[in-house]
Structures are given as structure tokens and as C-alpha cells.
Design an enzyme around this catalytic site. Structure first.
Site, PDB file in Angstrom:
ATOM      1  CE1 TYR A  33       1.081  -0.427   4.242  1.00  0.00           C
ATOM      2  CE2 TYR A  33      -0.032   1.736   4.400  1.00  0.00           C
ATOM      3  CZ  TYR A  33       0.942   0.766   5.012  1.00  0.00           C
ATOM      4  OH  TYR A  33       1.548   1.002   6.248  1.00  0.00           O
ATOM      5  NE  ARG A  52       6.734   4.297   0.888  1.00  0.00           N
ATOM      6  CZ  ARG A  52       6.513   4.894   1.805  1.00  0.00           C
ATOM      7  NH1 ARG A  52       7.210   5.140   2.768  1.00  0.00           N
ATOM      8  NH2 ARG A  52       5.215   5.368   1.948  1.00  0.00           N
ATOM      9  NE  ARG A 100      -6.234 -19.255   3.318  1.00  0.00           N
ATOM     10  CZ  ARG A 100      -5.369 -19.979   3.649  1.00  0.00           C
ATOM     11  NH1 ARG A 100      -4.932 -21.238   3.495  1.00  0.00           N
ATOM     12  NH2 ARG A 100      -4.590 -19.651   4.813  1.00  0.00           N
ATOM     13  CG  HIS A 102       0.237 -20.876   2.399  1.00  0.00           C
ATOM     14  ND1 HIS A 102      -0.843 -21.821   2.574  1.00  0.00           N
ATOM     15  CD2 HIS A 102       0.540 -20.232   3.619  1.00  0.00           C
ATOM     16  CE1 HIS A 102      -1.359 -21.563   3.840  1.00  0.00           C
ATOM     17  NE2 HIS A 102      -0.337 -20.695   4.355  1.00  0.00           N
ATOM     18  CE  LYS A 149       3.030   3.152   3.333  1.00  0.00           C
ATOM     19  NZ  LYS A 149       2.957   3.130   4.492  1.00  0.00           N
ATOM     20  CD  GLU A 182       9.607   1.491  10.815  1.00  0.00           C
ATOM     21  OE1 GLU A 182       9.400   2.662   9.945  1.00  0.00           O
ATOM     22  OE2 GLU A 182       9.600   0.399  10.391  1.00  0.00           O
ATOM     23  CG  LEU A 207       8.024   2.195   4.987  1.00  0.00           C
ATOM     24  CD1 LEU A 207       7.947   1.124   3.840  1.00  0.00           C
ATOM     25  CD2 LEU A 207       6.606   3.030   5.188  1.00  0.00           C
TER      26      LEU A 207
HETATM   27  N1  PMP Z   1       7.179   3.446   8.986  1.00  0.00           N
HETATM   28  C1  PMP Z   1       5.837   2.791   8.941  1.00  0.00           C
HETATM   29  C2  PMP Z   1       5.914   1.644   9.563  1.00  0.00           C
HETATM   30  C3  PMP Z   1       4.712   3.644   8.611  1.00  0.00           C
HETATM   31  O1  PMP Z   1       3.875   2.927   8.318  1.00  0.00           O
HETATM   32  C4  PMP Z   1       4.971   4.813   8.024  1.00  0.00           C
HETATM   33  C5  PMP Z   1       3.659   5.586   7.356  1.00  0.00           C
HETATM   34  N2  PMP Z   1       3.367   4.796   6.223  1.00  0.00           N
HETATM   35  C6  PMP Z   1       6.010   5.414   7.942  1.00  0.00           C
HETATM   36  C7  PMP Z   1       7.252   5.037   8.483  1.00  0.00           C
HETATM   37  C8  PMP Z   1       6.355   6.660   7.272  1.00  0.00           C
HETATM   38  O2  PMP Z   1       6.412   6.703   6.077  1.00  0.00           O
HETATM   39  P1  PMP Z   1       5.759   7.958   4.931  1.00  0.00           P
HETATM   40  O3  PMP Z   1       6.623   9.126   5.556  1.00  0.00           O
HETATM   41  O4  PMP Z   1       6.053   7.481   3.807  1.00  0.00           O
HETATM   42  O5  PMP Z   1       4.193   8.105   5.229  1.00  0.00           O
END
Ligand code: PMP
Length: 284
Positions: A33, A52, A100, A102, A149, A182, A207
Site C-alpha cells: 500500500y 516506493r 487459496r 500459499h 510497505k 521506528e 520503512l
Molecule cells: N514507518 C512505518 C511503519 C509506516 O507505516 C509509515 C507510514 N506509512 C512510515 C514509517 C512513514 O512513511 P511515510 O513518510 O512515507 O508516510
């Protein structure tokens, strides 16, 4: 007004049943996403989010569902049909619908695409930034490819819920070595007592936030000293400032971690300056 979603080429009321029961996003969280901040009708950091998205899809060997130009049109049209000016636009692409199993479907299936848009109150965000937010800490129990993501977000969901239940806005995740990776849905930053801006290196453990990259460009243009490295909870607690970044929260000052104040417990000047610069469109 009914909210409108884009689903596989159609615009439909958001509550219409539109996704197959055997969609691999639903069955396996086999999808990715993106979330865009739209401010004054303009998609922020559009190219970064698109880059991304392509990277996440490539890592999971899901084909790009349509041309980038067509995707741009669908994103803009979803925003338009929801009559929004300040919004969060959500795009999800899954591997598609298949019996379904895997392993990937034996013969190629069409990826599923969903786009939704919801209003974002900049006033509420500004108000929150004036007081700053609380974060709690939690062990980082996620997989080892957090750079993708993926919609597989259960550990993030549980960490965010723990934050909610303790009256905090975000949870910072701590790796096995005691370093903060994070937030559950944001990147984590501190400013050291010497005034150095620090955020973790974008490896497989986090991320690589599009907002994170934007802040790095802004920091460079302002001539701020900056280090990409891991920092521990102890270092965060003795920092001059802390903040989080994401498309939905922009730059949001952190004033307490696990109930302990950062510096004097008020939003820091650097975080506020970076937020202002972002809002003013710096380095967009
Ligand atoms: N880390 C994670 C785990 C996230 O879900 C997000 C938000 N999508 C971010 C960092 C920040 O990413 P962005 O600045 O692209 O929204």
C-alpha cells in the site's frame, strides 16, 4: 455524501462489497500500500510514493497493475469524486484473486487495486503539533523486511493499540539490541544535546518514509547537522528534542516517551522549524 472508492477500474460507494473472498490481500496480507497526504488539492511527494510503490511491488513480484499515468488519473479522480481538498489518499495493490494456496497462483492473475480518500483536518494536526505527543515503547516483533510497505501490519496494529490504551499517540518499536527502529506507522527522530538531527539508517529494519526523505532534504538545505544511525531509548530520553514523521502526521513533536519528558516536555524548536518548512513546501 457517500464516500467513493476506486476498485479495479470502477468507482463505487465505499461500503459496496467489491473485493473477492479469495483475494490474496484478505487471505494472506499478500499486498502493498501507499498513503499520500493531499494538501490544498496537491498530492505531496507524489514521485517518492510512486517510486516506493514500484519498489514494494518488485520486491514481492507483483506486477504494476496499470501504467503510472493511469494510476495518477485514478488517484486524482478518487480525490475529486470525494470532493476533498485536504485528505489522505490510500492505495492498496494485492496479488489478486486465486484459489487459496500459499504459493503464488500458477497462472498469472490480475492484481487488485483499491483507492480510497478520507478528509484530513490540518487544524487538528496543527493543534496536536502545538502540544506535542506521547509515545510508548514496545518490542519490535515484526518480520525482517520492514522496508517493504506490505499490508501485513499485525504487529504495528497491536503496538498502536497499546499506545491508544495508555493514552499515547504512537508506539516506538525497540529491536533486539535496544535500538529504536521506528514508530508503528511513522519514522522516529531525535535531536542530540549537541543539536545533531538523528534518524535510523534505511535498512531492512524500517520503512524508508517518503516524509523522512523530504525532511532529510530540508535539513540539508537548512545546513543542519544530520546523522543516519540507530539510537537507543536511553539516548532518546536524554535528547534535546524528539519527533515522528509520516505522510499523515508530517513532523510531529514527541514530548514524552514512556511517560518521561524529553528535555522540558515541550515541542522542540527544530521539530517546529522542520514542520513549518514542510508546510511551506520546502524541498518538495
Ligand atoms: N514507518 C512505518 C511503519 C509506516 O507505516 C509509515 C507510514 N506509512 C512510515 C514509517 C512513514 O512513511 P511515510 O513518510 O512515507 O508516510
Amino acid at each position: 455524501m457517500a464516500r467513493i472508492a476506486y476498485v479495479n477500474g470502477r468507482y463505487a460507494p465505499i461500503n459496496d462489497p467489491a473485493i473477492g473472498i479469495e483475494d490474496r490481500g484478505f487471505q494472506f496480507a499478500d499486498g502493498v500500500y501507499e498513503v499520500w497526504l493531499v494538501k490544498g488539492g496537491v498530492f505531496q511527494d507524489h514521485a517518492g510514493h510512486m517510486a516506493r510503490l514500484k519498489r514494494s511491488l518488485t520486491e514481492l513480484r507483483i506486477p504494476m497493475p496499470m501504467s503510472e499515468a493511469s494510476l495518477d488519473i485514478a488517484l486524482a479522480e478518487t480525490l475529486r469524486r470525494n470532493r476533498l481538498n485536504n485528505a489522505l489518499v490510500y492505495l492498496q495493490v494485492t496479488r489478486g484473486v486465486a484459489k487459496r494456496d500459499h504459493a503464488f497462483p500458477a497462472s498469472p492473475v490480475r492484481p487488485t487495486i483499491v483507492i480510497t480518500a478520507r478528509p484530513l483536518s490540518m487544524a487538528a494536526s496543527e493543534k496536536r503539533a502545538e502540544t506535542g505527543i506521547d509515545v510508548i515503547t514496545r518490542p519490535d516483533e515484526r518480520w525482517k523486511r520492514c522496508d517493504i510497505k506490505s499490508v501485513s501490519l499485525l504487529p504495528n496494529v497491536l503496538a498502536k493499540q497499546a499506545a491508544r490504551e495508555s493514552g499515547a499517540y504512537e508506539a516506538w518499536l525497540i529491536d533486539a539490541d535496544g535500538f529504536i527502529t521506528e514508530g508503528s506507522s511513522s519514522n522516529a527522530w531525535i535531536v542530540t544535546p549537541e543539536g545533531v538531527l538523528v534518524t535510523r539508517k534505511a535498512d531492512h529494519g524500517i520503512l524508508n518514509g517518503v516524509t523522512r526523505l523530504r525532511i532529510m532534504r530540508i535539513a540539508k538545505s537548512l545546513g543542519l547537522s544530520f546523522e543516519e544511525r540507530a539510537f537507543s531509548l536511553e539516548e532518546a530520553l536524554s535528547a534535546r528534542e524528539a519527533f515522528i514523521s509520516s505522510a499523515s502526521s508530517l513532523v510531529m513533536p514527541v514530548v514524552r516517551v514512556d511517560g518521561r519528558p524529553i528535555a522540558n516536555g515541550a515541542p522542540g524548536s527544530l521539530a517546529s522549524a522542520l514542520r513549518e518548512a514542510y508546510l511551506a513546501g520546502a524541498e518538495a
